[in-house]
Design a protein around this motif. Sequence first.
Motif, PDB file in Angstrom:
ATOM      1  N   GLN A  17       0.818  -1.213   0.000  1.00 48.69           N
ATOM      2  CA  GLN A  17       0.000   0.000   0.000  1.00 48.69           C
ATOM      3  C   GLN A  17       0.855   1.267   0.000  1.00 48.69           C
ATOM      4  N   SER A  18       1.932   1.256   0.763  1.00 47.57           N
ATOM      5  CA  SER A  18       2.811   2.428   0.780  1.00 47.57           C
ATOM      6  C   SER A  18       3.504   2.611  -0.563  1.00 47.57           C
ATOM      7  N   ALA A  19       3.926   1.501  -1.166  1.00 51.07           N
ATOM      8  CA  ALA A  19       4.559   1.569  -2.488  1.00 51.07           C
ATOM      9  C   ALA A  19       3.582   2.133  -3.512  1.00 51.07           C
ATOM     10  N   ASP A  25       1.378   9.270  -5.884  1.00 57.23           N
ATOM     11  CA  ASP A  25       1.800  10.662  -5.680  1.00 57.23           C
ATOM     12  C   ASP A  25       2.698  11.127  -6.826  1.00 57.23           C
ATOM     13  N   TRP A  26       3.583  10.240  -7.258  1.00 57.50           N
ATOM     14  CA  TRP A  26       4.463  10.563  -8.384  1.00 57.50           C
ATOM     15  C   TRP A  26       3.650  10.799  -9.657  1.00 57.50           C
ATOM     16  N   GLY A  35      -3.579  18.091 -19.097  1.00 60.56           N
ATOM     17  CA  GLY A  35      -5.022  18.233 -19.232  1.00 60.56           C
ATOM     18  C   GLY A  35      -5.739  18.523 -17.928  1.00 60.56           C
ATOM     19  N   ASP A  36      -6.899  19.146 -18.072  1.00 64.50           N
ATOM     20  CA  ASP A  36      -7.707  19.538 -16.920  1.00 64.50           C
ATOM     21  C   ASP A  36      -8.781  18.478 -16.683  1.00 64.50           C
ATOM     22  N   PHE A  37      -8.421  17.440 -15.920  1.00 65.34           N
ATOM     23  CA  PHE A  37      -9.388  16.416 -15.541  1.00 65.34           C
ATOM     24  C   PHE A  37      -9.055  15.953 -14.133  1.00 65.34           C
ATOM     25  N   ASP A  38      -9.935  15.182 -13.535  1.00 67.61           N
ATOM     26  CA  ASP A  38      -9.741  14.760 -12.144  1.00 67.61           C
ATOM     27  C   ASP A  38      -8.698  13.645 -12.092  1.00 67.61           C
ATOM     28  N   HIS A  39      -7.457  14.038 -11.863  1.00 63.25           N
ATOM     29  CA  HIS A  39      -6.354  13.081 -11.892  1.00 63.25           C
ATOM     30  C   HIS A  39      -6.480  12.031 -10.786  1.00 63.25           C
ATOM     31  N   GLU A  40      -6.943  12.439  -9.623  1.00 62.34           N
ATOM     32  CA  GLU A  40      -7.062  11.492  -8.509  1.00 62.34           C
ATOM     33  C   GLU A  40      -8.085  10.406  -8.809  1.00 62.34           C
ATOM     34  N   VAL A  41      -9.225  10.794  -9.349  1.00 57.37           N
ATOM     35  CA  VAL A  41     -10.255   9.812  -9.696  1.00 57.37           C
ATOM     36  C   VAL A  41      -9.742   8.888 -10.793  1.00 57.37           C
TER      37      VAL A  41
END
Length: 243
Positions: A17-19, A25-26, A35-41
């Motif tokens: 999970q940490s890896a 994050d990278w 681009g302007d989109f929800d990168h996290e999702v």
Amino acid sequence: MLKALFFDMDDTLCDTQSANQKAVDWLLAELASHGDFDHEVFISQYLSAIYRELDDQLKQLTDPIKDESDYRHFVFDYFLKQHQIEPNDALMSYVALFDHKRIEFFDFYPGVKQMLIDLRSQYKLVLITNGPAYSQVPKVEQVKMSEYCDHVLIGGLEPEQKPAKSIFDKACRLADCLANETLHVGDSLGSDIKGAKCAGIKSFWILPEFTEFSAVNPESDYVADSVLHIDKVLELEAQAHHA
């Protein structure tokens, strides 16, 4: 009397999970200029797809894809388009780069290396990990698992993966032990704990949200929040043997 110990790898011996989070994050930082989109999702969707957590539509689309690299490129492309982003070579290069980062950050939990060294002087150690060779072989090589375990079984290279009895039976043959002479340690209730039980093997369930060691649990023989509590398991097993 125990002669061998079987271990799961991801989230049992190694901090997957940490890896993953470091790799996420990278990738978030890398995608900031794309681009302007929800990168996290988007990344969450892609990571879920890596673990085959798919809706029915995507499962049907990907079922014919047998090569793991092709599969990952397909779902990466698929989710980009879901976010109205047209895939290009620069974006698609992140499939391999993200895999590389996940492996680069992959490591044992603190204290596990020495634990394995100590245990190997007394028991045969067998790693049993599920997953495709595409991802699991690099992980095994990254941590030099063969230096700490006597045998390594990768589910994607076997006829069946956990919870199938056959892979536990093979581990017993490799360790030259009977099912009642070993203990399996893992974090997955479905794959590790129920699989071991069906194979007639005692189990030690690694449950991060569990706060203390216990030998009283309806699902497994032992439960704790870390594999490092295995010394307590072995002490109780020794007491039971000499009782």
